[in-house]
Each structure stands twice: as C-alpha cells, then as structure tokens.
Write a protein that holds these residues in place. Structure first.
Motif, mmCIF file in Angstrom:
data_model
loop_
_atom_site.group_PDB
_atom_site.id
_atom_site.type_symbol
_atom_site.label_atom_id
_atom_site.label_comp_id
_atom_site.label_asym_id
_atom_site.label_seq_id
_atom_site.Cartn_x
_atom_site.Cartn_y
_atom_site.Cartn_z
ATOM 1 N N VAL A 10 0.851 -1.188 0.000
ATOM 2 C CA VAL A 10 0.000 0.000 0.000
ATOM 3 C C VAL A 10 0.892 1.245 0.000
ATOM 4 O O VAL A 10 1.832 1.346 0.797
ATOM 5 N N GLN A 44 -1.602 8.395 -2.504
ATOM 6 C CA GLN A 44 -1.592 7.677 -1.237
ATOM 7 C C GLN A 44 -2.752 6.678 -1.218
ATOM 8 O O GLN A 44 -3.835 6.954 -1.745
ATOM 9 N N ASN A 45 -2.509 5.524 -0.631
ATOM 10 C CA ASN A 45 -3.463 4.411 -0.489
ATOM 11 C C ASN A 45 -3.652 3.577 -1.751
ATOM 12 O O ASN A 45 -4.453 2.644 -1.747
#
Length: 78
Positions: A10, A44-45
């Motif tokens: 991730v 992000q993520n």
C-alpha cells in the motif's frame, strides 16, 4: 519524477522533488531507499500489484445505516 513509499503493498506517501532537485538532494540515503519511482497518477493508499504496477484502491463501502430506535411498547394495565 514521482516517488512512492510502499509498505505491505500500500502506498503510504508520494513525493515529487522540487524543480531542479532529485530525491537524493531532498533526503538522506536511508530515506531514499524507502521510495521507488511510480507513475504520476499514483496517490496515497493506492495498491502495488505483484507485477509491480499500481492500482487505485477500491471505493469505500457505503456506511451502514443506523438501526432505527424503537420505543418500547406501552401496555395498559386494567
């Protein structure tokens, strides 16, 4: 160039060095090794796939509606 710091597949954070600088100019070698080049669209993520590509995370599950409050039944005493 954009870089991603990936942990457990991730993307934890992304970084784009300021114009005219490299990632090596911005961080110590110990930090630089935590990042890897990534496509510009990565955020992000995002998920790093086993083949090395990146994919957007699935949309979040819709929230579960709360249970309605039910008032206890009122019984009449004779």
């Amino acid at each position: 160039m954009k870089y991603a710091r990936v942990l457990d597949s991730v993307v934890q954070e992304v970084f784009v060095p300021p114009a005219g600088l490299t990632i090596e100019d911005c961080f110590t070698p110990e930090v630089v090794v935590l990042f890897e080049p990534c496509p510009d669209e990565v955020e992000q993520n995002w998920i790093k796939e086993p083949d090395g590509s990146f994919a957007a995370p699935p949309p979040p599950e819709p929230p579960t509606p709360p249970e309605p409050l039910v008032e206890p039944a009122v019984t009449e005493e004779a």
